[in-house]
Design a protein around this motif. Structure first.
Motif, short mmCIF file in Angstrom:
data_model
loop_
_atom_site.label_atom_id
_atom_site.label_comp_id
_atom_site.label_asym_id
_atom_site.label_seq_id
_atom_site.Cartn_x
_atom_site.Cartn_y
_atom_site.Cartn_z
N SER A 175 0.83 -1.21 0.00
CA SER A 175 0.00 0.00 0.00
C SER A 175 0.86 1.26 0.00
CB SER A 175 -0.90 0.01 1.23
OG SER A 175 -1.78 -1.08 1.19
N VAL A 176 1.91 1.21 0.80
CA VAL A 176 2.78 2.40 0.87
C VAL A 176 3.48 2.60 -0.48
CG1 VAL A 176 4.85 3.38 1.94
CG2 VAL A 176 3.18 2.18 3.35
N ALA A 177 3.93 1.51 -1.05
CA ALA A 177 4.72 1.62 -2.29
C ALA A 177 3.86 1.97 -3.49
CB ALA A 177 5.47 0.32 -2.55
N GLN A 178 2.63 1.48 -3.49
CA GLN A 178 1.84 1.62 -4.72
C GLN A 178 0.52 2.35 -4.53
OE1 GLN A 178 1.50 -2.44 -5.94
NE2 GLN A 178 3.69 -2.65 -6.36
N ALA A 179 0.43 3.10 -3.46
CA ALA A 179 -0.82 3.86 -3.25
C ALA A 179 -1.05 4.74 -4.47
CB ALA A 179 -0.70 4.70 -2.00
N PRO A 180 -2.23 4.62 -5.09
CA PRO A 180 -2.41 5.33 -6.36
C PRO A 180 -2.55 6.85 -6.19
CG PRO A 180 -4.37 4.08 -5.77
CD PRO A 180 -3.37 3.79 -4.72
N VAL A 181 -1.86 7.54 -7.05
CA VAL A 181 -2.04 8.99 -7.13
C VAL A 181 -2.43 9.30 -8.58
CG1 VAL A 181 -0.41 9.64 -5.33
CG2 VAL A 181 0.41 9.32 -7.64
N HIS A 182 -3.22 10.31 -8.74
CA HIS A 182 -3.64 10.70 -10.09
C HIS A 182 -3.27 12.16 -10.29
CE1 HIS A 182 -5.85 6.95 -10.11
NE2 HIS A 182 -6.41 7.30 -8.97
N VAL A 183 -3.11 12.49 -11.52
CA VAL A 183 -2.79 13.90 -11.81
C VAL A 183 -3.88 14.47 -12.71
CG1 VAL A 183 -0.30 13.75 -11.54
CG2 VAL A 183 -1.33 13.13 -13.72
#
Lengths: 179, 154
Positions: B10-18
């Protein structure tokens, strides 16, 4: 690694395509790291923007000796540290009382949009001590090795490792609602 | 309950969008920084280095091109020289032209055409005519010799 060296070489020649490639390759990782460290969406946007601008300006003198991602992640961590020190953005509060790091509503001019999972993660990370949060995020999100984290924090390798493990255990407890 | 592995993931791949627009604007801003960085930032690199590097690059290119041309010219001539060296100097004698060695060399030099040409040359070569002196000439020569001998003895 080889691709990064090539991209930096092209960037030195003034190639906009190389810059676009670097930007798209590392943008998400750096934003994620900045949100985790700064605990503020707007600050994270500024940090990543500043890191990219500085990187472009210094590209001519830049000599890549390791991973470009690690280098950029370290830059983000330095800036996040400065932002945290200067603005005292991050407050240690219980998880339930912690506010959202990113506003759920989305503005058209907003660059970074955090997912619910990301917001929850950032809230939990904000409750960890700075050193532990840095160790976790730099390793898992920035891709830094523990040796590099130890150098960044000016501590022995074992200390960096124990901070990482301790922080991860605490983070797990927070996310599971045990704390 | 999240396991430690889930937490790490979760920490490594928590999704962010732009935001698309903001992202494009950001990239445009960075691209604008790109040429500015060449001029302003820290000094010399391109602007100073280029005038020095260009003549050097031109000189290197010219030198390499000259070397390649020279090599091609001399390499092209070399086999001819070698062939000339192995072939015997032209002989006017038909017999010499038709010897085994001579024909072999001609074949090496130019194949069957060269052999044919050499054969034609050999047949066309003037045959050595034996000059036979006449009786008067022989007597005159003999008389002359005797005169010489008589003169010497007397």
């Amino acid at each position: 690694m080889l691709e990064d060296k090539f991209l930096i070489w092209k960037l030195r020649q003034g190639s906009s395509a190389a810059l676009c490639r670097i930007y798209e390759k590392y943008r998400d990782d750096l934003l994620r790291l900045a949100v985790s460290l700064a605990n503020d969406t707007a600050a994270a946007e500024d940090i990543v923007h500043d890191v990219f601008v500085c990187f472009i300006r210094q590209a001519r003198q830049f000599r890549l000796t390791g991973s470009l991602k690690s280098y950029l992640a370290t830059c983000v961590a330095h800036r996040a540290r400065n932002v945290n020190r200067a603005q005292h953005v991050r407050r240690v509060v219980p998880l339930d009382e912690a506010g959202d790091v990113a506003t759920p509503s989305w503005r058209p001019d907003q660059w970074l949009v955090c997912s619910e999972e990301m917001r929850q993660m950032a809230r939990a990370l904000a409750l960890l001590p700075d050193e532990q949060r840095e160790a976790i995020t730099l390793h898992l999100q920035g891709g830094l090795k523990f040796r590099e984290i130890a150098e960044f924090q000016h501590v022995p390798l074992k200390t960096a490792l124990s901070r990482y493990r301790g922080g991860l255990t605490k983070l797990r407890a927070l996310l599971n609602g045990e704390v | 309950m999240r396991s430690l592995r889930d937490v790490k993931r979760s920490v490594a791949q928590a999704p962010v969008h732009v935001g698309r627009k903001a992202d494009d604007a950001m990239l445009e801003h960075l691209l604008r920084e790109l040429p500015a960085s060449e001029e302003s930032s820290t000094g010399r690199p391109t602007q100073v280095r280029r005038p020095v590097m260009r003549p050097m690059a031109y000189a290197a290119t010219v030198a390499i091109a000259t070397a390649v041309v020279a090599w091609l010219v001399f390499a092209g001539r070399a086999p001819e020289n070698q062939q000339f060296a192995t072939v015997a100097p032209a002989s006017t004698s038909g017999i010499a032209l038709l010897t085994e060695i001579s024909l072999e060399r001609a074949f090496r030099r130019g194949g069957i055409e060269a052999v044919e040409s050499q054969c034609r040359k050999a047949l066309a070569a003037p045959t050595g005519k034996r000059v036979t002196p006449s009786l008067e000439e022989l007597l005159a020569e003999l008389a002359g010799n005797e005169k010489d001998m008589g003169g010497k003895s007397s």
